[in-house]
Design a protein around this motif. Sequence first.
Motif, PDB file in Angstrom:
ATOM      1  N   LYS A  43       0.764  -1.599   0.208  1.00  0.00           N
ATOM      2  CA  LYS A  43      -0.287   0.019   0.306  1.00  0.00           C
ATOM      3  C   LYS A  43       0.744   1.091   0.206  1.00  0.00           C
ATOM      4  O   LYS A  43       2.034   1.080   0.804  1.00  0.00           O
ATOM      5  CB  LYS A  43      -1.263  -0.314   1.244  1.00  0.00           C
ATOM      6  N   ARG A  44       0.599   2.281  -0.651  1.00  0.00           N
ATOM      7  CA  ARG A  44       1.090   3.345  -0.871  1.00  0.00           C
ATOM      8  C   ARG A  44       0.251   4.733  -0.199  1.00  0.00           C
ATOM      9  O   ARG A  44      -0.091   4.365   0.315  1.00  0.00           O
ATOM     10  CB  ARG A  44       1.299   3.986  -2.338  1.00  0.00           C
ATOM     11  N   PRO A  45       1.564   5.386   0.524  1.00  0.00           N
ATOM     12  CA  PRO A  45       0.647   6.027   1.000  1.00  0.00           C
ATOM     13  C   PRO A  45       0.336   7.286   0.849  1.00  0.00           C
ATOM     14  O   PRO A  45       0.819   7.505  -0.312  1.00  0.00           O
ATOM     15  CB  PRO A  45       1.771   7.190   1.759  1.00  0.00           C
ATOM     16  N   ARG A  46      -0.691   8.430   1.013  1.00  0.00           N
ATOM     17  CA  ARG A  46      -1.071   9.005   0.440  1.00  0.00           C
ATOM     18  C   ARG A  46      -0.803  10.311   0.847  1.00  0.00           C
ATOM     19  O   ARG A  46      -0.212  10.801   1.527  1.00  0.00           O
ATOM     20  CB  ARG A  46      -2.503   9.691   1.164  1.00  0.00           C
ATOM     21  N   LEU A  47      -0.129  10.733  -1.141  1.00  0.00           N
ATOM     22  CA  LEU A  47       0.918  11.692  -0.755  1.00  0.00           C
ATOM     23  C   LEU A  47      -0.529  13.296  -1.009  1.00  0.00           C
ATOM     24  O   LEU A  47      -1.503  13.294  -1.240  1.00  0.00           O
ATOM     25  CB  LEU A  47       1.150  12.259  -2.464  1.00  0.00           C
ATOM     26  N   PRO A  48       0.298  14.416  -0.539  1.00  0.00           N
ATOM     27  CA  PRO A  48      -0.937  15.605  -0.985  1.00  0.00           C
ATOM     28  C   PRO A  48      -0.790  16.197  -2.384  1.00  0.00           C
ATOM     29  O   PRO A  48      -0.317  15.650  -3.244  1.00  0.00           O
ATOM     30  CB  PRO A  48       0.001  16.960  -0.201  1.00  0.00           C
ATOM     31  N   LYS A  49      -2.501  17.024  -2.328  1.00  0.00           N
ATOM     32  CA  LYS A  49      -2.337  16.955  -3.586  1.00  0.00           C
ATOM     33  C   LYS A  49      -1.809  17.680  -4.667  1.00  0.00           C
ATOM     34  O   LYS A  49      -2.133  18.090  -5.961  1.00  0.00           O
ATOM     35  CB  LYS A  49      -4.411  17.978  -3.550  1.00  0.00           C
ATOM     36  N   ASN A  50      -0.642  19.522  -3.811  1.00  0.00           N
ATOM     37  CA  ASN A  50       0.305  19.121  -4.138  1.00  0.00           C
ATOM     38  C   ASN A  50       1.720  19.017  -4.754  1.00  0.00           C
ATOM     39  O   ASN A  50       2.541  19.606  -5.334  1.00  0.00           O
ATOM     40  CB  ASN A  50       0.044  20.746  -3.325  1.00  0.00           C
ATOM     41  N   ASP A  51       1.403  17.239  -4.384  1.00  0.00           N
ATOM     42  CA  ASP A  51       3.036  16.979  -4.552  1.00  0.00           C
ATOM     43  C   ASP A  51       3.403  16.969  -5.895  1.00  0.00           C
ATOM     44  O   ASP A  51       2.634  16.311  -6.827  1.00  0.00           O
ATOM     45  CB  ASP A  51       2.647  15.556  -3.190  1.00  0.00           C
ATOM     46  N   LEU A  52       4.684  17.321  -6.140  1.00  0.00           N
ATOM     47  CA  LEU A  52       4.906  17.401  -7.067  1.00  0.00           C
ATOM     48  C   LEU A  52       5.251  15.686  -8.425  1.00  0.00           C
ATOM     49  O   LEU A  52       4.828  15.330  -9.380  1.00  0.00           O
ATOM     50  CB  LEU A  52       6.563  16.830  -7.305  1.00  0.00           C
ATOM     51  N   ILE A  53       4.596  14.945  -7.085  1.00  0.00           N
ATOM     52  CA  ILE A  53       4.324  13.502  -7.853  1.00  0.00           C
ATOM     53  C   ILE A  53       2.880  12.670  -8.625  1.00  0.00           C
ATOM     54  O   ILE A  53       2.275  13.003  -9.197  1.00  0.00           O
ATOM     55  CB  ILE A  53       4.484  11.659  -6.968  1.00  0.00           C
ATOM     56  N   ARG A  54       2.215  13.858  -7.929  1.00  0.00           N
ATOM     57  CA  ARG A  54       0.795  13.665  -8.300  1.00  0.00           C
ATOM     58  C   ARG A  54       0.373  15.272  -9.259  1.00  0.00           C
ATOM     59  O   ARG A  54      -0.209  14.703 -10.508  1.00  0.00           O
ATOM     60  CB  ARG A  54      -0.809  13.959  -7.188  1.00  0.00           C
ATOM     61  N   THR A  55       1.828  15.840  -9.718  1.00  0.00           N
ATOM     62  CA  THR A  55       1.088  16.763 -10.452  1.00  0.00           C
ATOM     63  C   THR A  55       1.984  17.053 -11.728  1.00  0.00           C
ATOM     64  O   THR A  55       2.047  17.432 -12.507  1.00  0.00           O
ATOM     65  CB  THR A  55       0.735  18.643  -9.609  1.00  0.00           C
ATOM     66  N   CYS A  56       2.985  15.600 -11.768  1.00  0.00           N
ATOM     67  CA  CYS A  56       3.546  15.800 -13.018  1.00  0.00           C
ATOM     68  C   CYS A  56       2.909  15.778 -14.609  1.00  0.00           C
ATOM     69  O   CYS A  56       2.004  15.436 -14.013  1.00  0.00           O
ATOM     70  CB  CYS A  56       4.272  14.086 -12.957  1.00  0.00           C
ATOM     71  N   PRO A  57       3.613  16.752 -15.476  1.00  0.00           N
ATOM     72  CA  PRO A  57       2.226  16.833 -16.666  1.00  0.00           C
ATOM     73  C   PRO A  57       2.761  15.402 -17.703  1.00  0.00           C
ATOM     74  O   PRO A  57       2.197  15.578 -18.549  1.00  0.00           O
ATOM     75  CB  PRO A  57       2.889  18.146 -16.906  1.00  0.00           C
ATOM     76  N   VAL A  58       3.342  14.608 -17.137  1.00  0.00           N
ATOM     77  CA  VAL A  58       3.853  13.521 -17.850  1.00  0.00           C
ATOM     78  C   VAL A  58       3.313  12.386 -17.864  1.00  0.00           C
ATOM     79  O   VAL A  58       2.288  12.021 -16.602  1.00  0.00           O
ATOM     80  CB  VAL A  58       4.742  12.875 -17.760  1.00  0.00           C
ATOM     81  N   ILE A  59       1.806  11.986 -19.000  1.00  0.00           N
ATOM     82  CA  ILE A  59       0.596  10.715 -18.450  1.00  0.00           C
ATOM     83  C   ILE A  59       1.017  10.219 -18.227  1.00  0.00           C
ATOM     84  O   ILE A  59       0.620   9.278 -17.456  1.00  0.00           O
ATOM     85  CB  ILE A  59       0.003  10.983 -19.917  1.00  0.00           C
ATOM     86  N   HIS A  60       2.465   9.439 -18.602  1.00  0.00           N
ATOM     87  CA  HIS A  60       2.675   7.909 -18.880  1.00  0.00           C
ATOM     88  C   HIS A  60       3.805   7.798 -17.353  1.00  0.00           C
ATOM     89  O   HIS A  60       4.930   6.897 -17.732  1.00  0.00           O
ATOM     90  CB  HIS A  60       3.106   7.083 -19.586  1.00  0.00           C
ATOM     91  N   CYS A  61       3.767   9.030 -16.352  1.00  0.00           N
ATOM     92  CA  CYS A  61       5.236   8.875 -15.973  1.00  0.00           C
ATOM     93  C   CYS A  61       4.886   7.452 -15.128  1.00  0.00           C
ATOM     94  O   CYS A  61       3.478   7.316 -14.517  1.00  0.00           O
ATOM     95  CB  CYS A  61       5.094  10.682 -14.554  1.00  0.00           C
ATOM     96  N   PRO A  62       6.488   6.600 -15.157  1.00  0.00           N
ATOM     97  CA  PRO A  62       6.405   5.679 -14.006  1.00  0.00           C
ATOM     98  C   PRO A  62       6.903   6.211 -12.673  1.00  0.00           C
ATOM     99  O   PRO A  62       6.014   5.614 -11.551  1.00  0.00           O
ATOM    100  CB  PRO A  62       7.654   5.059 -14.482  1.00  0.00           C
TER     101      PRO A  62
END
Length: 77
Positions: A43-62
Amino acid sequence: MKGQFKLYCKYIHCCGKKVLELGEADTEKMAKEWIQEQIKKKKRPRLPKNDLIRTCPVIHCPAKLQIPRYDYRKTAV
């Protein structure tokens, strides 16, 4: 009494590394058991909404799908 070990997870992303502090443990044994439990749950921890991982513009970002690396470190006394 405050825990002697900080529990955290680390993500590696195209924007850099992200370390999330997730709690504390009193003993090294408890910290190791916590890591094993997190790995077992997958299980992955919940990230903040403004986190860089969640806001990355790359659609298929691994990085958006990666499982974080869990670890612990001894707190400074």
